[in-house]
Design a protein around this motif. Sequence first.
Motif, PDB file in Angstrom:
ATOM      1  N   PRO A  31      -5.470   4.842 -10.396  1.00 58.68           N
ATOM      2  CA  PRO A  31      -6.278   3.776  -9.781  1.00 58.68           C
ATOM      3  C   PRO A  31      -5.460   2.576  -9.322  1.00 58.68           C
ATOM      4  CG  PRO A  31      -6.621   3.868 -12.161  1.00 58.68           C
ATOM      5  CD  PRO A  31      -5.849   5.087 -11.793  1.00 58.68           C
ATOM      6  N   GLU A  32      -4.272   2.368  -9.889  1.00 54.49           N
ATOM      7  CA  GLU A  32      -3.446   1.259  -9.411  1.00 54.49           C
ATOM      8  C   GLU A  32      -3.056   1.476  -7.947  1.00 54.49           C
ATOM      9  OE1 GLU A  32      -0.201  -0.293 -11.659  1.00 54.49           O
ATOM     10  OE2 GLU A  32      -1.109   0.282 -13.572  1.00 54.49           O
ATOM     11  N   ARG A  33      -2.712   2.704  -7.583  1.00 55.30           N
ATOM     12  CA  ARG A  33      -2.404   3.015  -6.181  1.00 55.30           C
ATOM     13  C   ARG A  33      -3.623   2.780  -5.298  1.00 55.30           C
ATOM     14  NH1 ARG A  33       1.131   6.716  -3.920  1.00 55.30           N
ATOM     15  NH2 ARG A  33      -0.654   7.962  -3.219  1.00 55.30           N
ATOM     16  N   ALA A  34      -4.778   3.167  -5.811  1.00 49.70           N
ATOM     17  CA  ALA A  34      -5.990   2.987  -5.026  1.00 49.70           C
ATOM     18  C   ALA A  34      -6.294   1.504  -4.831  1.00 49.70           C
ATOM     19  CB  ALA A  34      -7.164   3.686  -5.714  1.00 49.70           C
ATOM     20  N   TRP A  35      -6.133   0.711  -5.888  1.00 49.34           N
ATOM     21  CA  TRP A  35      -6.353  -0.729  -5.746  1.00 49.34           C
ATOM     22  C   TRP A  35      -5.359  -1.340  -4.758  1.00 49.34           C
ATOM     23  CZ3 TRP A  35     -10.049  -4.022  -6.450  1.00 49.34           C
ATOM     24  CH2 TRP A  35     -11.046  -3.773  -7.393  1.00 49.34           C
ATOM     25  N   ALA A  36      -4.105  -0.916  -4.818  1.00 46.43           N
ATOM     26  CA  ALA A  36      -3.104  -1.457  -3.895  1.00 46.43           C
ATOM     27  C   ALA A  36      -3.483  -1.152  -2.452  1.00 46.43           C
ATOM     28  CB  ALA A  36      -1.726  -0.887  -4.225  1.00 46.43           C
ATOM     29  N   GLY A  37      -3.875   0.091  -2.183  1.00 48.64           N
ATOM     30  CA  GLY A  37      -4.255   0.458  -0.825  1.00 48.64           C
ATOM     31  C   GLY A  37      -5.503  -0.250  -0.366  1.00 48.64           C
ATOM     32  N   CYS A  38      -6.489  -0.348  -1.249  1.00 45.17           N
ATOM     33  CA  CYS A  38      -7.736  -1.022  -0.895  1.00 45.17           C
ATOM     34  C   CYS A  38      -7.515  -2.502  -0.625  1.00 45.17           C
ATOM     35  CB  CYS A  38      -8.755  -0.819  -2.017  1.00 45.17           C
ATOM     36  SG  CYS A  38     -10.318  -1.688  -1.757  1.00 45.17           S
ATOM     37  N   LEU A  39      -6.794  -3.172  -1.525  1.00 40.00           N
ATOM     38  CA  LEU A  39      -6.557  -4.611  -1.355  1.00 40.00           C
ATOM     39  C   LEU A  39      -5.728  -4.908  -0.106  1.00 40.00           C
ATOM     40  CD1 LEU A  39      -5.880  -5.541  -5.080  1.00 40.00           C
ATOM     41  CD2 LEU A  39      -7.845  -6.268  -3.700  1.00 40.00           C
ATOM     42  N   ALA A  40      -4.781  -4.037   0.211  1.00 37.29           N
ATOM     43  CA  ALA A  40      -3.999  -4.220   1.436  1.00 37.29           C
ATOM     44  C   ALA A  40      -4.893  -4.094   2.665  1.00 37.29           C
ATOM     45  CB  ALA A  40      -2.860  -3.207   1.492  1.00 37.29           C
ATOM     46  N   LEU A  65     -14.731   1.887  -6.255  1.00 41.53           N
ATOM     47  CA  LEU A  65     -13.365   2.338  -5.979  1.00 41.53           C
ATOM     48  C   LEU A  65     -13.083   3.628  -6.744  1.00 41.53           C
ATOM     49  CD1 LEU A  65     -10.249   0.371  -5.347  1.00 41.53           C
ATOM     50  CD2 LEU A  65     -10.101   1.998  -7.228  1.00 41.53           C
ATOM     51  N   PHE A  66     -12.492   4.594  -6.052  1.00 46.84           N
ATOM     52  CA  PHE A  66     -12.172   5.875  -6.676  1.00 46.84           C
ATOM     53  C   PHE A  66     -10.881   6.426  -6.097  1.00 46.84           C
ATOM     54  CE2 PHE A  66     -14.334   7.119  -2.814  1.00 46.84           C
ATOM     55  CZ  PHE A  66     -13.661   8.269  -2.400  1.00 46.84           C
ATOM     56  N   CYS A  67     -10.305   7.421  -6.790  1.00 37.32           N
ATOM     57  CA  CYS A  67      -9.127   8.105  -6.294  1.00 37.32           C
ATOM     58  C   CYS A  67      -9.102   9.505  -6.883  1.00 37.32           C
ATOM     59  CB  CYS A  67      -7.844   7.354  -6.648  1.00 37.32           C
ATOM     60  SG  CYS A  67      -7.634   7.065  -8.421  1.00 37.32           S
ATOM     61  N   SER A  68      -8.482  10.424  -6.187  1.00 31.61           N
ATOM     62  CA  SER A  68      -8.424  11.813  -6.640  1.00 31.61           C
ATOM     63  C   SER A  68      -7.140  12.134  -7.379  1.00 31.61           C
ATOM     64  CB  SER A  68      -8.574  12.763  -5.442  1.00 31.61           C
ATOM     65  OG  SER A  68      -7.524  12.570  -4.514  1.00 31.61           O
ATOM     66  N   ASP A  69      -6.192  11.175  -7.433  1.00 24.02           N
ATOM     67  CA  ASP A  69      -4.903  11.450  -8.072  1.00 24.02           C
ATOM     68  C   ASP A  69      -4.774  10.805  -9.445  1.00 24.02           C
ATOM     69  OD1 ASP A  69      -4.673   8.800  -7.440  1.00 24.02           O
ATOM     70  OD2 ASP A  69      -2.909   9.005  -6.152  1.00 24.02           O
ATOM     71  N   ASP A  70      -5.897  10.294  -9.972  1.00 27.07           N
ATOM     72  CA  ASP A  70      -5.893   9.673 -11.300  1.00 27.07           C
ATOM     73  C   ASP A  70      -4.897   8.526 -11.404  1.00 27.07           C
ATOM     74  OD1 ASP A  70      -7.868  11.411 -12.337  1.00 27.07           O
ATOM     75  OD2 ASP A  70      -6.358  12.942 -12.723  1.00 27.07           O
ATOM     76  N   ALA A 129       0.828  -1.199   0.000  1.00 25.98           N
ATOM     77  CA  ALA A 129       0.000   0.000   0.000  1.00 25.98           C
ATOM     78  C   ALA A 129       0.867   1.255   0.000  1.00 25.98           C
ATOM     79  CB  ALA A 129      -0.905   0.012   1.229  1.00 25.98           C
ATOM     80  N   PRO A 130       0.470   2.295  -0.727  1.00 24.41           N
ATOM     81  CA  PRO A 130       1.210   3.560  -0.678  1.00 24.41           C
ATOM     82  C   PRO A 130       1.304   4.079   0.753  1.00 24.41           C
ATOM     83  CG  PRO A 130      -0.379   3.567  -2.474  1.00 24.41           C
ATOM     84  CD  PRO A 130      -0.666   2.347  -1.651  1.00 24.41           C
ATOM     85  N   ALA A 131       2.489   4.487   1.158  1.00 25.86           N
ATOM     86  CA  ALA A 131       2.715   4.883   2.552  1.00 25.86           C
ATOM     87  C   ALA A 131       2.049   6.204   2.909  1.00 25.86           C
ATOM     88  CB  ALA A 131       4.217   4.964   2.828  1.00 25.86           C
ATOM     89  N   ASP A 132       1.729   7.016   1.894  1.00 25.48           N
ATOM     90  CA  ASP A 132       1.198   8.344   2.190  1.00 25.48           C
ATOM     91  C   ASP A 132      -0.317   8.386   2.331  1.00 25.48           C
ATOM     92  OD1 ASP A 132       1.051   7.705  -0.532  1.00 25.48           O
ATOM     93  OD2 ASP A 132       0.913   9.818  -1.109  1.00 25.48           O
ATOM     94  N   VAL A 133      -0.987   7.241   2.146  1.00 22.34           N
ATOM     95  CA  VAL A 133      -2.448   7.182   2.261  1.00 22.34           C
ATOM     96  C   VAL A 133      -2.815   6.099   3.264  1.00 22.34           C
ATOM     97  CG1 VAL A 133      -4.635   6.812   1.056  1.00 22.34           C
ATOM     98  CG2 VAL A 133      -2.737   7.947  -0.129  1.00 22.34           C
ATOM     99  N   VAL A 134      -3.634   6.450   4.242  1.00 21.41           N
ATOM    100  CA  VAL A 134      -4.080   5.509   5.272  1.00 21.41           C
ATOM    101  C   VAL A 134      -5.496   5.049   4.937  1.00 21.41           C
ATOM    102  CG1 VAL A 134      -4.595   5.194   7.713  1.00 21.41           C
ATOM    103  CG2 VAL A 134      -2.631   6.592   7.021  1.00 21.41           C
ATOM    104  N   TRP A 135      -5.671   3.747   4.803  1.00 16.62           N
ATOM    105  CA  TRP A 135      -6.985   3.188   4.494  1.00 16.62           C
ATOM    106  C   TRP A 135      -7.625   2.662   5.789  1.00 16.62           C
ATOM    107  CZ3 TRP A 135      -9.619   2.401  -0.253  1.00 16.62           C
ATOM    108  CH2 TRP A 135      -8.964   2.943  -1.370  1.00 16.62           C
ATOM    109  N   ARG A 136      -8.858   3.079   6.032  1.00 13.21           N
ATOM    110  CA  ARG A 136      -9.556   2.672   7.249  1.00 13.21           C
ATOM    111  C   ARG A 136     -11.058   2.683   7.012  1.00 13.21           C
ATOM    112  NH1 ARG A 136     -11.626   7.217   9.757  1.00 13.21           N
ATOM    113  NH2 ARG A 136     -10.955   9.206   8.849  1.00 13.21           N
ATOM    114  N   PRO A 137     -11.816   1.918   7.805  1.00 15.70           N
ATOM    115  CA  PRO A 137     -13.273   1.932   7.673  1.00 15.70           C
ATOM    116  C   PRO A 137     -13.862   3.277   8.084  1.00 15.70           C
ATOM    117  CG  PRO A 137     -12.536  -0.055   8.804  1.00 15.70           C
ATOM    118  CD  PRO A 137     -11.358   0.864   8.739  1.00 15.70           C
ATOM    119  N   VAL A 138     -14.900   3.679   7.389  1.00 16.48           N
ATOM    120  CA  VAL A 138     -15.654   4.879   7.753  1.00 16.48           C
ATOM    121  C   VAL A 138     -16.632   4.501   8.857  1.00 16.48           C
ATOM    122  CG1 VAL A 138     -17.393   6.513   6.922  1.00 16.48           C
ATOM    123  CG2 VAL A 138     -15.419   5.942   5.491  1.00 16.48           C
TER     124      VAL A 138
END
Length: 233
Positions: free
Chosen positions: A184-193, A177-182, A103-112
Amino acid sequence: MISAAARNNAEWCDAMCRAHGITGVFGEWAWTSESRTPPLYPDAVTLSPRAVARDVLEGIDRAAPGCSVKDSFGRLDLAADGFEVIIDARWIHRPATLATPVAPADVVWRPVRTVGDLARWSAAWSGGDEAMAGIFRTELLADRATTVLAGTTDGGRRTVAGAVVSRSTSVIGVSNLFCSDDDPERAWAGCLAAVARLWPGMPVVGWETGDALDAAVAQGCVPGDALRVWLAV
């Protein structure tokens, strides 16, 4: 796996409808809703390749504008019934045995968990469209099979990515799945992690098309059979 993915997706559609006070029905071959479903959500989802047109059309409101059918197995031909195909997509499946993405280190994925966080997530998902952001109602926070995941920065104050996770008995479904930085591979990596951390040992399913499909495949998702979404015209 396609049948499990189709069932999981129908369960998510049913949860979204319940959040809007709409009751769907699970039949032998399809899930259907007699009332018009929320925007972007189908009025019927086939659950078996044996489903035929009447299995979906007899249980939905074809008079109100916006009627749609998700043909999970790409078998139906609803053109003669006044529908046209608006989405051609592919199911995806990521085996639980694959290594967890980094997962990208600069984005923290957590439940809402809170109403405020859901509002921020919805605003980011919709790109600021208030009407569309209202689709995700607070009732979803109480649904035990649904988890809204947010990818945040600035100590959780800014939502830059996200997804919805739907949990079934045998699979974890990922949608929206969405991301603001265009990227989506980073978003998938963070989500799947995050999914691997929160629900270890569970395979992931979903569906995508176009560049979003390519991004999912780049993170280990295997493309499967075709599905179609039909819209009444």
